[in-house]
Each structure stands twice: as C-alpha cells, then as structure tokens.
Design a protein around this motif. Structure first.
Motif, PDB file in Angstrom:
ATOM      1  N   GLY A   1      -8.741   3.050  -1.509  1.00 51.80           N
ATOM      2  CA  GLY A   1      -7.982   1.961  -2.740  1.00 51.80           C
ATOM      3  C   GLY A   1      -6.982   1.689  -3.194  1.00 51.80           C
ATOM      4  N   SER A   2      -5.672   2.767  -2.802  1.00 53.58           N
ATOM      5  CA  SER A   2      -4.921   2.363  -3.163  1.00 53.58           C
ATOM      6  C   SER A   2      -4.315   1.708  -1.835  1.00 53.58           C
ATOM      7  CB  SER A   2      -4.143   3.348  -3.354  1.00 53.58           C
ATOM      8  OG  SER A   2      -4.406   4.446  -2.087  1.00 53.58           O
ATOM      9  N   GLY A   3      -5.170   1.388  -1.233  1.00 53.02           N
ATOM     10  CA  GLY A   3      -3.929   0.870   0.630  1.00 53.02           C
ATOM     11  C   GLY A   3      -4.007   1.511   1.105  1.00 53.02           C
ATOM     12  N   ASP A   4      -4.099   0.964   3.156  1.00 56.96           N
ATOM     13  CA  ASP A   4      -3.731   1.847   4.154  1.00 56.96           C
ATOM     14  C   ASP A   4      -2.526   1.236   4.537  1.00 56.96           C
ATOM     15  OD1 ASP A   4      -3.813   3.286   6.570  1.00 56.96           O
ATOM     16  OD2 ASP A   4      -5.301   2.829   6.990  1.00 56.96           O
ATOM     17  N   SER A   5      -1.604   2.589   4.639  1.00 57.45           N
ATOM     18  CA  SER A   5      -0.312   2.073   5.280  1.00 57.45           C
ATOM     19  C   SER A   5      -0.364   1.997   6.728  1.00 57.45           C
ATOM     20  CB  SER A   5       1.660   2.000   3.954  1.00 57.45           C
ATOM     21  OG  SER A   5       0.359   1.569   2.547  1.00 57.45           O
ATOM     22  N   LYS A   6       0.813   1.004   7.322  1.00 58.36           N
ATOM     23  CA  LYS A   6       1.234   1.852   8.582  1.00 58.36           C
ATOM     24  C   LYS A   6       2.656   1.327   8.931  1.00 58.36           C
ATOM     25  CE  LYS A   6      -3.477   1.298  10.667  1.00 58.36           C
ATOM     26  NZ  LYS A   6      -4.021   0.243  11.639  1.00 58.36           N
ATOM     27  N   ASP A   7       3.713   2.412   9.101  1.00 54.83           N
ATOM     28  CA  ASP A   7       5.133   2.314   9.848  1.00 54.83           C
ATOM     29  C   ASP A   7       5.521   1.507   8.095  1.00 54.83           C
ATOM     30  OD1 ASP A   7       4.326   1.840  13.289  1.00 54.83           O
ATOM     31  OD2 ASP A   7       4.943   3.760  12.224  1.00 54.83           O
ATOM     32  N   THR A   8       4.879   2.383   6.875  1.00 52.67           N
ATOM     33  CA  THR A   8       5.293   1.437   5.910  1.00 52.67           C
ATOM     34  C   THR A   8       7.018   0.910   5.862  1.00 52.67           C
ATOM     35  OG1 THR A   8       3.763   2.269   4.932  1.00 52.67           O
ATOM     36  CG2 THR A   8       5.759   1.560   3.200  1.00 52.67           C
ATOM     37  N   GLU A   9       7.682   2.376   6.434  1.00 51.27           N
ATOM     38  CA  GLU A   9       9.581   1.656   5.727  1.00 51.27           C
ATOM     39  C   GLU A   9       9.731   0.689   6.351  1.00 51.27           C
ATOM     40  OE1 GLU A   9      11.811   4.889   6.382  1.00 51.27           O
ATOM     41  OE2 GLU A   9      10.505   5.867   4.234  1.00 51.27           O
ATOM     42  N   SER A  10       9.461   0.831   8.234  1.00 50.65           N
ATOM     43  CA  SER A  10       9.566  -0.280   9.050  1.00 50.65           C
ATOM     44  C   SER A  10       9.636  -1.587   8.762  1.00 50.65           C
ATOM     45  CB  SER A  10       9.620   0.055  10.235  1.00 50.65           C
ATOM     46  OG  SER A  10       7.930   0.423  10.431  1.00 50.65           O
ATOM     47  N   SER A  11       8.120  -1.820   8.536  1.00 54.86           N
ATOM     48  CA  SER A  11       7.697  -3.435   7.700  1.00 54.86           C
ATOM     49  C   SER A  11       7.995  -4.129   6.980  1.00 54.86           C
ATOM     50  CB  SER A  11       6.017  -2.848   8.459  1.00 54.86           C
ATOM     51  OG  SER A  11       5.716  -2.023   6.914  1.00 54.86           O
TER      52      SER A  11
ATOM     53  N   ALA B   1      -7.206 -10.460 -16.689  1.00 56.84           N
ATOM     54  CA  ALA B   1      -6.068 -10.553 -15.182  1.00 56.84           C
ATOM     55  C   ALA B   1      -6.050  -9.687 -14.211  1.00 56.84           C
ATOM     56  CB  ALA B   1      -4.445 -11.282 -16.170  1.00 56.84           C
ATOM     57  N   GLU B   2      -6.072  -8.772 -14.162  1.00 60.20           N
ATOM     58  CA  GLU B   2      -5.999  -7.709 -13.012  1.00 60.20           C
ATOM     59  C   GLU B   2      -7.238  -8.134 -12.336  1.00 60.20           C
ATOM     60  OE1 GLU B   2      -6.707  -5.509 -16.906  1.00 60.20           O
ATOM     61  OE2 GLU B   2      -5.914  -7.118 -16.608  1.00 60.20           O
ATOM     62  N   CYS B   3      -7.716  -8.835 -12.760  1.00 63.57           N
ATOM     63  CA  CYS B   3      -9.331  -8.244 -12.234  1.00 63.57           C
ATOM     64  C   CYS B   3      -8.967 -10.101 -11.121  1.00 63.57           C
ATOM     65  CB  CYS B   3     -10.242  -8.884 -12.704  1.00 63.57           C
ATOM     66  SG  CYS B   3     -10.482  -7.221 -13.722  1.00 63.57           S
ATOM     67  N   ASP B   4      -8.090 -11.003 -10.767  1.00 65.90           N
ATOM     68  CA  ASP B   4      -7.675 -11.961 -10.977  1.00 65.90           C
ATOM     69  C   ASP B   4      -7.536 -12.709  -8.966  1.00 65.90           C
ATOM     70  OD1 ASP B   4      -7.713 -13.884 -13.129  1.00 65.90           O
ATOM     71  OD2 ASP B   4      -6.442 -14.050 -13.222  1.00 65.90           O
ATOM     72  N   PRO B   5      -6.533 -11.040  -8.484  1.00 64.90           N
ATOM     73  CA  PRO B   5      -5.973 -11.049  -7.414  1.00 64.90           C
ATOM     74  C   PRO B   5      -8.180 -10.290  -6.685  1.00 64.90           C
ATOM     75  CG  PRO B   5      -4.730 -10.405  -8.275  1.00 64.90           C
ATOM     76  CD  PRO B   5      -5.522  -9.972  -9.445  1.00 64.90           C
ATOM     77  N   LEU B   6      -8.881  -9.860  -7.150  1.00 70.51           N
ATOM     78  CA  LEU B   6     -10.024  -9.834  -6.273  1.00 70.51           C
ATOM     79  C   LEU B   6     -11.235 -10.913  -6.125  1.00 70.51           C
ATOM     80  CD1 LEU B   6     -11.326  -6.027  -8.565  1.00 70.51           C
ATOM     81  CD2 LEU B   6      -9.492  -6.955  -6.136  1.00 70.51           C
TER      82      LEU B   6
ATOM     83  N   SER C   1      -4.541  -4.074  -4.833  1.00 74.21           N
ATOM     84  CA  SER C   1      -5.127  -1.956  -5.214  1.00 74.21           C
ATOM     85  C   SER C   1      -5.312  -1.973  -6.208  1.00 74.21           C
ATOM     86  CB  SER C   1      -3.829  -1.294  -3.936  1.00 74.21           C
ATOM     87  OG  SER C   1      -4.588  -0.120  -3.999  1.00 74.21           O
ATOM     88  N   ASP C   2      -4.369  -2.319  -7.393  1.00 73.87           N
ATOM     89  CA  ASP C   2      -4.542  -2.058  -8.818  1.00 73.87           C
ATOM     90  C   ASP C   2      -5.870  -2.267  -9.603  1.00 73.87           C
ATOM     91  OD1 ASP C   2      -1.782  -1.323  -8.327  1.00 73.87           O
ATOM     92  OD2 ASP C   2      -0.655  -2.509  -9.087  1.00 73.87           O
ATOM     93  N   GLY C   3      -6.014  -3.727  -9.046  1.00 76.19           N
ATOM     94  CA  GLY C   3      -7.319  -4.675  -9.347  1.00 76.19           C
ATOM     95  C   GLY C   3      -8.262  -3.860  -9.350  1.00 76.19           C
ATOM     96  N   VAL C   4      -8.351  -3.087  -7.909  1.00 69.36           N
ATOM     97  CA  VAL C   4     -10.136  -2.177  -8.264  1.00 69.36           C
ATOM     98  C   VAL C   4     -10.574  -0.740  -8.890  1.00 69.36           C
ATOM     99  CG1 VAL C   4     -11.039  -0.433  -6.065  1.00 69.36           C
ATOM    100  CG2 VAL C   4      -9.747  -2.896  -5.061  1.00 69.36           C
ATOM    101  N   SER C   5      -8.818  -0.617  -9.092  1.00 65.60           N
ATOM    102  CA  SER C   5      -9.026   0.356 -10.232  1.00 65.60           C
ATOM    103  C   SER C   5      -9.471   0.307 -11.443  1.00 65.60           C
ATOM    104  CB  SER C   5      -7.782   1.535 -10.183  1.00 65.60           C
ATOM    105  OG  SER C   5      -7.507   2.422  -8.777  1.00 65.60           O
ATOM    106  N   ALA C   6      -8.517  -0.686 -12.067  1.00 65.60           N
ATOM    107  CA  ALA C   6      -8.668  -1.228 -13.175  1.00 65.60           C
ATOM    108  C   ALA C   6      -9.632  -2.153 -13.792  1.00 65.60           C
ATOM    109  CB  ALA C   6      -7.426  -2.578 -12.923  1.00 65.60           C
ATOM    110  N   CYS C   7     -10.343  -2.687 -12.500  1.00 66.73           N
ATOM    111  CA  CYS C   7     -11.545  -3.534 -12.702  1.00 66.73           C
ATOM    112  C   CYS C   7     -12.652  -2.676 -12.742  1.00 66.73           C
ATOM    113  CB  CYS C   7     -11.915  -4.667 -11.556  1.00 66.73           C
ATOM    114  SG  CYS C   7     -10.375  -5.813 -12.230  1.00 66.73           S
TER     115      CYS C   7
ATOM    116  N   ALA D   1     -15.438  -1.262  -6.922  1.00 67.05           N
ATOM    117  CA  ALA D   1     -15.007   1.084  -6.100  1.00 67.05           C
ATOM    118  C   ALA D   1     -14.845   0.419  -5.497  1.00 67.05           C
ATOM    119  CB  ALA D   1     -16.263   1.084  -5.982  1.00 67.05           C
ATOM    120  N   ALA D   2     -13.668   1.621  -4.070  1.00 61.17           N
ATOM    121  CA  ALA D   2     -13.375   0.636  -3.297  1.00 61.17           C
ATOM    122  C   ALA D   2     -13.819   1.343  -1.540  1.00 61.17           C
ATOM    123  CB  ALA D   2     -12.599   2.721  -3.492  1.00 61.17           C
ATOM    124  N   ALA D   3     -13.862   0.791  -1.333  1.00 69.57           N
ATOM    125  CA  ALA D   3     -15.062   0.879  -0.222  1.00 69.57           C
ATOM    126  C   ALA D   3     -13.876   1.232   1.447  1.00 69.57           C
ATOM    127  CB  ALA D   3     -15.717  -0.458   0.302  1.00 69.57           C
TER     128      ALA D   3
END
Length: 256
Positions: A32-42, A91-96, A160-166, A185-187
C-alpha cells in the motif's frame, strides 16, 4: 424493501459517490506504500515534465475496439463531473474517493474519464441467461490525470498515505447522498507503470451488511490512471470485483 434491492440501492449511492457504483487499488507485492520502478531516473524525468491537457488525455483513453470483449462509453451519465461532487469527512481520504470516482487524485485540472464494460454479447461463451442479467456485468471506471513536474509522484504518495490514514474508514457524500466506508486496506494490483497503488474499501450497504470494492492507481511518467470495477451481481459474495488486467494493461500501454 428486499435485501437485494436495498443492497443495490446502497451500491448505487456509493457508486455515484465514488465512481458510479462504490469503491476500489495496489501494485505487485506492494503493501500500500507504492511500488516504484527505477525511481531515481523516473524522478528526474518527471521534474521537467509538462502536464497534458484534458483534450490530450481524452485521446489517450481507451477507445472502442482496443480491448477485445469490452465496450467503451464516455461515462458522462455515471461519473462525477468535478471534485466538488465528491466529499469526505477526512481530507486525507479525498484522494481515495477521487480515484474511485474517476477523478484526479492529485492537484491538477487536467483530467478525463470513461467506462469500460464487459461485452458478454460479443463472447462465444455468453449464455442467454447471462446476457439477460443486466447486473452481472463488470464495469470499470477509468480516469486519467496529468501533472506538472513531480505532481504525479506527489499524488501517488497522497493515495498511498490515504490508505493508511483511512484504514478505519470515512464518511462519503456525493450529490447529497451519504454512505460510509467502514474499512480501507492495501491490496495487490497489477504492478504496471512506473508506480502503482491498490486498495480495497468496505462499504456499508444501508445497514444490510458490507460490500468490498477495489481501486488501482497507476503512474506512468507524469500521467496517472485510476481503475475501479463494480459488478452488482457480485455484491452479495463478500468479494471485490476483480479489475480486468486486460483493461489496465491496454490503458497503461497508451500512456506517454
């Protein structure tokens, strides 16, 4: 009112509230925290990125014939027109809520959306009784949004933060209709794009138990795609309708 009727009514409320029918998103083995690929270059690429216009995003949405076995519609009759139509009590649930409604989960005015539904009449395995059951169709609400600089990455973090906060749930209002998300919940999602987040939401069905829905948010460059699938016939199963991998893959493949 019969239980099934009440459940569908509750689902409709949550749907228009959150995307037409209720709620749903994560990537790969993400927690739920996010899955990054080649974070620095992207990241270096997105810093200089310019947002696409709403008109440009419209052209990137899936079109009829691009995904076999699915029908594409504008979604004008089902999806909220703006974020002002979708409100939460946290407010933290708005993005969801926005992601589930096909709206931009982050701070941008550049967005576009449509719906992609199973076309059972076009499949050789379709049975007459299935075709006659209008509720037994999986419909996916797809939203695209584009951001300046690192806006897309910030939007993904907000989701990602909203998944935890909400996690404990939140209240949701759309077009004056109110509903209650009792759990987030994260999925596990497709893991596509440069980064993805998926989550499930349990929704109170007007006192007739709960229904679970899943949403997936995928970033490719400075464009974000959101996916939320609902199947009214599956509401009583206790399981979330699966977001079609073919739809996610085809849509992400069109992004720049």
């Amino acid at each position: 009112m019969k239980r099934s009727s009440r459940a569908r009514t509750g689902a409709t409320v949550a749907v228009s509230v959150l995307s037409l029918a209720l709620i749903t998103g994560c990537g790969g083995e993400s927690d739920g925290s996010g899955d990054s690929k080649d974070t620095e270059s992207s990241s270096s690429q997105t810093q200089a990125a310019k947002a696409l216009s709403a008109a440009e995003l419209e052209k990137l949405l899936l079109a009829q014939g691009e995904v076999k076995g699915y029908k594409v519609a504008s979604g004008d009759d089902t999806l909220p027109k703006s974020k002002t139509e979708v409100k939460t009590d946290k407010a933290e649930c708005d993005p969801l809520a926005w992601a589930t409604a096909g709206l931009a989960p982050g701070d941008t005015d550049a967005s576009a959306s449509n719906t992609v539904a199973e076309d059972k009449a076009s499949t050789a395995t379709a049975q007459p009784e299935d075709i006659a059951d209008a509720f037994n169709v999986a419909m996916t609400f797809v939203g695209l949004s584009s951001y300046e600089g690192d806006g897309a990455e910030k939007a993904m973090k907000a989701v990602s933060d909203g998944v935890s906060a909400c996690a404990g749930g939140y209240g949701l209002t759309a077009d004056t209709e109110k509903t209650k998300v009792t759990k987030v919940a994260a999925a596990q999602g497709s893991g596509g794009g440069d980064e993805s987040v998926a989550f499930t939401q349990d929704v109170d069905m007007d006192g007739e138990g709960t229904a679970t829905f899943q949403t997936e948010v995928v970033r490719k460059g400075n464009t974000i795609a959101t996916f939320y699938t609902v199947n009214f016939a599956a509401l009583g199963t206790g399981e979330a309708a699966e977001i079609p991998a073919a739809v996610v893959e085809a849509q992400v493949a069109k992004l720049k």
